[in-house]
Design a protein around this motif. Structure first.
Motif, PDB file in Angstrom:
ATOM      1  N   ALA A  90      44.062  56.381  70.896  1.00 55.07           N
ATOM      2  CA  ALA A  90      45.411  56.000  70.451  1.00 55.07           C
ATOM      3  C   ALA A  90      46.453  56.894  71.116  1.00 55.07           C
ATOM      4  N   HIS A  91      47.438  56.241  71.745  1.00 50.94           N
ATOM      5  CA  HIS A  91      48.552  57.012  72.322  1.00 50.94           C
ATOM      6  C   HIS A  91      49.381  57.612  71.190  1.00 50.94           C
ATOM      7  N   SER A  92      49.995  58.753  71.444  1.00 57.17           N
ATOM      8  CA  SER A  92      50.776  59.460  70.410  1.00 57.17           C
ATOM      9  C   SER A  92      51.932  58.625  69.833  1.00 57.17           C
ATOM     10  N   TYR A  93      52.331  57.552  70.503  1.00 53.48           N
ATOM     11  CA  TYR A  93      53.412  56.706  69.977  1.00 53.48           C
ATOM     12  C   TYR A  93      52.903  55.727  68.901  1.00 53.48           C
ATOM     13  N   GLN A  94      51.569  55.674  68.702  1.00 52.94           N
ATOM     14  CA  GLN A  94      51.043  54.696  67.735  1.00 52.94           C
ATOM     15  C   GLN A  94      51.370  55.111  66.296  1.00 52.94           C
ATOM     16  N   GLY A 110      46.608  61.227  72.140  1.00 53.54           N
ATOM     17  CA  GLY A 110      47.341  62.068  73.077  1.00 53.54           C
ATOM     18  C   GLY A 110      48.226  61.232  73.968  1.00 53.54           C
ATOM     19  N   ASP A 111      48.725  61.865  75.046  1.00 49.20           N
ATOM     20  CA  ASP A 111      49.572  61.115  75.967  1.00 49.20           C
ATOM     21  C   ASP A 111      48.688  60.321  76.924  1.00 49.20           C
ATOM     22  N   SER A 112      49.325  59.559  77.804  1.00 50.25           N
ATOM     23  CA  SER A 112      48.543  58.619  78.613  1.00 50.25           C
ATOM     24  C   SER A 112      47.561  59.345  79.532  1.00 50.25           C
ATOM     25  N   PHE A 113      47.954  60.505  80.032  1.00 50.12           N
ATOM     26  CA  PHE A 113      47.062  61.247  80.927  1.00 50.12           C
ATOM     27  C   PHE A 113      45.842  61.779  80.169  1.00 50.12           C
ATOM     28  N   VAL A 142      52.394  57.470  86.551  1.00 48.49           N
ATOM     29  CA  VAL A 142      51.177  56.878  85.998  1.00 48.49           C
ATOM     30  C   VAL A 142      51.488  55.587  85.220  1.00 48.49           C
ATOM     31  N   ASN A 143      52.744  55.418  84.815  1.00 47.63           N
ATOM     32  CA  ASN A 143      53.176  54.161  84.167  1.00 47.63           C
ATOM     33  C   ASN A 143      53.364  53.082  85.236  1.00 47.63           C
ATOM     34  N   THR A 144      52.265  52.670  85.845  1.00 44.32           N
ATOM     35  CA  THR A 144      52.282  51.621  86.872  1.00 44.32           C
ATOM     36  C   THR A 144      51.000  50.795  86.732  1.00 44.32           C
ATOM     37  N   THR A 156      52.185  62.419  86.330  1.00 41.66           N
ATOM     38  CA  THR A 156      52.639  62.174  84.960  1.00 41.66           C
ATOM     39  C   THR A 156      54.002  62.853  84.838  1.00 41.66           C
ATOM     40  N   SER A 157      54.667  62.641  83.717  1.00 41.14           N
ATOM     41  CA  SER A 157      55.991  63.257  83.583  1.00 41.14           C
ATOM     42  C   SER A 157      55.880  64.782  83.555  1.00 41.14           C
ATOM     43  N   SER A 158      54.746  65.294  83.066  1.00 42.28           N
ATOM     44  CA  SER A 158      54.629  66.763  83.003  1.00 42.28           C
ATOM     45  C   SER A 158      54.194  67.372  84.337  1.00 42.28           C
ATOM     46  N   VAL A 193      63.571  51.587  77.321  1.00 40.85           N
ATOM     47  CA  VAL A 193      63.803  52.257  76.027  1.00 40.85           C
ATOM     48  C   VAL A 193      64.554  53.581  76.257  1.00 40.85           C
ATOM     49  N   HIS A 194      63.977  54.470  77.053  1.00 42.61           N
ATOM     50  CA  HIS A 194      64.602  55.787  77.274  1.00 42.61           C
ATOM     51  C   HIS A 194      65.930  55.675  78.029  1.00 42.61           C
ATOM     52  N   ASP A 195      66.009  54.680  78.922  1.00 42.97           N
ATOM     53  CA  ASP A 195      67.212  54.547  79.750  1.00 42.97           C
ATOM     54  C   ASP A 195      68.443  54.138  78.921  1.00 42.97           C
ATOM     55  N   VAL A 218      63.850  66.213  75.424  1.00 40.63           N
ATOM     56  CA  VAL A 218      63.931  64.843  75.940  1.00 40.63           C
ATOM     57  C   VAL A 218      62.827  64.548  76.950  1.00 40.63           C
ATOM     58  N   HIS A 219      62.502  63.273  77.013  1.00 43.62           N
ATOM     59  CA  HIS A 219      61.545  62.792  78.018  1.00 43.62           C
ATOM     60  C   HIS A 219      62.345  62.561  79.310  1.00 43.62           C
ATOM     61  N   PRO A 220      61.806  62.951  80.481  1.00 38.99           N
ATOM     62  CA  PRO A 220      62.575  62.753  81.726  1.00 38.99           C
ATOM     63  C   PRO A 220      62.728  61.289  82.136  1.00 38.99           C
ATOM     64  N   GLU A 221      62.223  60.351  81.319  1.00 37.64           N
ATOM     65  CA  GLU A 221      62.545  58.935  81.554  1.00 37.64           C
ATOM     66  C   GLU A 221      63.982  58.637  81.124  1.00 37.64           C
ATOM     67  N   CYS A 222      64.628  59.607  80.455  1.00 37.96           N
ATOM     68  CA  CYS A 222      66.046  59.427  80.092  1.00 37.96           C
ATOM     69  C   CYS A 222      66.907  59.667  81.337  1.00 37.96           C
ATOM     70  N   GLY A 235      60.325  67.082  79.171  1.00 41.72           N
ATOM     71  CA  GLY A 235      58.923  66.981  79.570  1.00 41.72           C
ATOM     72  C   GLY A 235      58.237  65.809  78.896  1.00 41.72           C
ATOM     73  N   SER A 236      56.932  65.710  79.159  1.00 38.36           N
ATOM     74  CA  SER A 236      56.135  64.572  78.685  1.00 38.36           C
ATOM     75  C   SER A 236      56.009  64.578  77.162  1.00 38.36           C
ATOM     76  N   THR A 237      55.409  63.515  76.655  1.00 39.37           N
ATOM     77  CA  THR A 237      55.135  63.418  75.216  1.00 39.37           C
ATOM     78  C   THR A 237      54.375  64.657  74.743  1.00 39.37           C
ATOM     79  N   ALA A 238      53.325  65.022  75.479  1.00 41.10           N
ATOM     80  CA  ALA A 238      52.516  66.185  75.079  1.00 41.10           C
ATOM     81  C   ALA A 238      53.355  67.457  75.133  1.00 41.10           C
TER      82      ALA A 238
HETATM   83  P1  13P Z   1      53.307  59.863  78.420  1.00 41.16           P
HETATM   84  O1  13P Z   1      52.768  59.759  79.810  1.00 41.16           O
HETATM   85  O2  13P Z   1      54.086  61.078  78.155  1.00 41.16           O
HETATM   86  O3  13P Z   1      52.238  59.575  77.434  1.00 41.16           O
HETATM   87  O4  13P Z   1      54.398  58.712  78.256  1.00 41.16           O
HETATM   88  C1  13P Z   1      54.041  57.421  78.205  1.00 41.16           C
HETATM   89  C2  13P Z   1      55.228  56.618  78.005  1.00 41.16           C
HETATM   90  O5  13P Z   1      55.127  55.426  77.993  1.00 41.16           O
HETATM   91  C3  13P Z   1      56.512  57.298  77.863  1.00 41.16           C
HETATM   92  O6  13P Z   1      57.463  56.392  77.567  1.00 41.16           O
END
Ligand code: 13P
Ligand code: SF4
Length: 303
Positions: free
Chosen positions: A22-26, A38-41, A112-114, A127-129, A173-175, A196-200, A212-215
């Motif tokens: 389960a990803h941490s967003y669940q 945990g995070d996706s990585f 990695v989000n590809t 990854t973002s981290s 979402v982040h944008d 903040v997540h660097p997707e912002c 940095g990343s979710t983790a």
């Molecule tokens: P992580 O790689 O930090 O788990 O992030 C996944 C994600 O979808 C962030 O929006």
């Protein structure tokens, strides 16, 4: 307390030798019955050493594909077939392949989000981290960063000796968070740390105490006593609030909710375990091997 459906899922996990990732967003009720969270990585890296032959991933498709790419001998199931990350699918791999043909000196760095197909036309994943460290360690000076222009800008700022070209993708979402949101929230919550997540957007990230990343966000929050403005999916603020009830964790914006990450519920998990819903991830072997090269390179440069 464990609910009826959680108890049934735990029983099925044993009977069918299934591990739940389960990803941490669940939601908390899914995180409670997960074998790995945990995070996706972390999910894709740690899944390789799980003993179970069947892995059920609660998250979005690119995460399940990354798990399958690294653990091809396992059956990987996504409980809700249309749980996808819009950003992961924003680019046609043919466009990237054409860019590479026209710019042979340029290396392609894929978040990695590809999709697997996009990873397969890339030289290295990040990854973002790990993005800043990996790009700074690459020999090439010219880098095409896909798909997230915000993470790409963050890397550009932190790797000034590289020539980084970004694609115009982003996380919808982040944008959506604006600098105005940040300024208002900082005024309303003085003294709070901003993570903040660097997707912002860069104009949001520049105000952060930590990006940095979710983790990374979870770890920063767990290692301080401060109250926090959480600049990533609201689920992370909820998780932290449950862990530290005496502290305040306020989402930076109401818009920080990813419908795709929230679509999976316990009924979907239960039904997918019985083969009644969801889908098995299948990847063509040549594509998988090429995508795996980019992930292996990420692991090598990230060490
Ligand atoms: P992580 O790689 O930090 O788990 O992030 C996944 C994600 O979808 C962030 O929006
Ligand atoms: Fe994709 Fe953004 Fe949702 Fe993460 S939050 S899964 S990057 S759309």
């Amino acid at each position: 307390m464990i609910s009826d459906i959680q108890a049934k899922i735990m029983q099925l996990k044993k009977e069918k030798d299934i591990a739940i990732l389960a990803h941490s967003y669940q939601s908390p009720d899914i995180l409670e019955i997960a074998d790995l969270k945990g995070d996706s990585f972390k999910l894709s890296a740690d899944a390789q050493s799980l003993p179970q032959k069947i892995l059920l991933l609660c998250g979005v498709r690119f995460m399940a594909e990354t798990v399958k790419t690294l653990s091809p001998e396992k059956t990987v199931i996504l409980p809700v077939e249309n749980a996808t990350c819009p950003m992961a699918e924003m680019i046609d791999p043919k466009e990237v392949a054409a860019y590479k043909r026209d710019h042979p000196e340029c290396k392609v760095v894929a978040y990695v989000n590809t999709t697997t197909e996009l990873k397969a036309v890339s030289d290295v994943c990040v990854t973002s981290s790990s993005a800043v460290q990996i790009v700074s360690r690459m020999e090439a000076r010219d880098i095409l960063f896909i798909p997230d222009q915000n993470l790409g800008s963050f890397v550009r700022k932190n790797c000034p000796d590289k020539n980084i070209i970004t694609w115009n993708g982003c996380c919808p979402v982040h944008d959506k968070v604006t600098e105005k949101d940040v300024l208002e929230m900082k005024k309303r919550y003085p003294g709070y740390k901003l993570l903040v997540h660097p997707e912002c957007k860069p104009e949001v990230v520049k105000h952060a105490d930590y990006a940095g990343s979710t983790a990374g966000i979870l770890s920063y929050a767990r290692n301080t006593d401060a109250n926090i403005l959480v600049g990533t999916e609201k689920a992370i603020a909820d998780t932290l609030a449950l862990e530290f009830p005496q502290r305040q964790f306020v989402p930076l914006s109401k818009r920080l909710m990813c419908q795709d990450m929230r679509i999976t519920n316990l009924v979907d998990v239960y039904r997918a375990m019985q083969g009644l819903s969801g889908c098995e991830i299948q990847i063509e072997e040549q594509t998988r091997l090429k995508a795996k090269n980019a992930i292996d390179e990420m692991i090598r440069l990230g060490q």
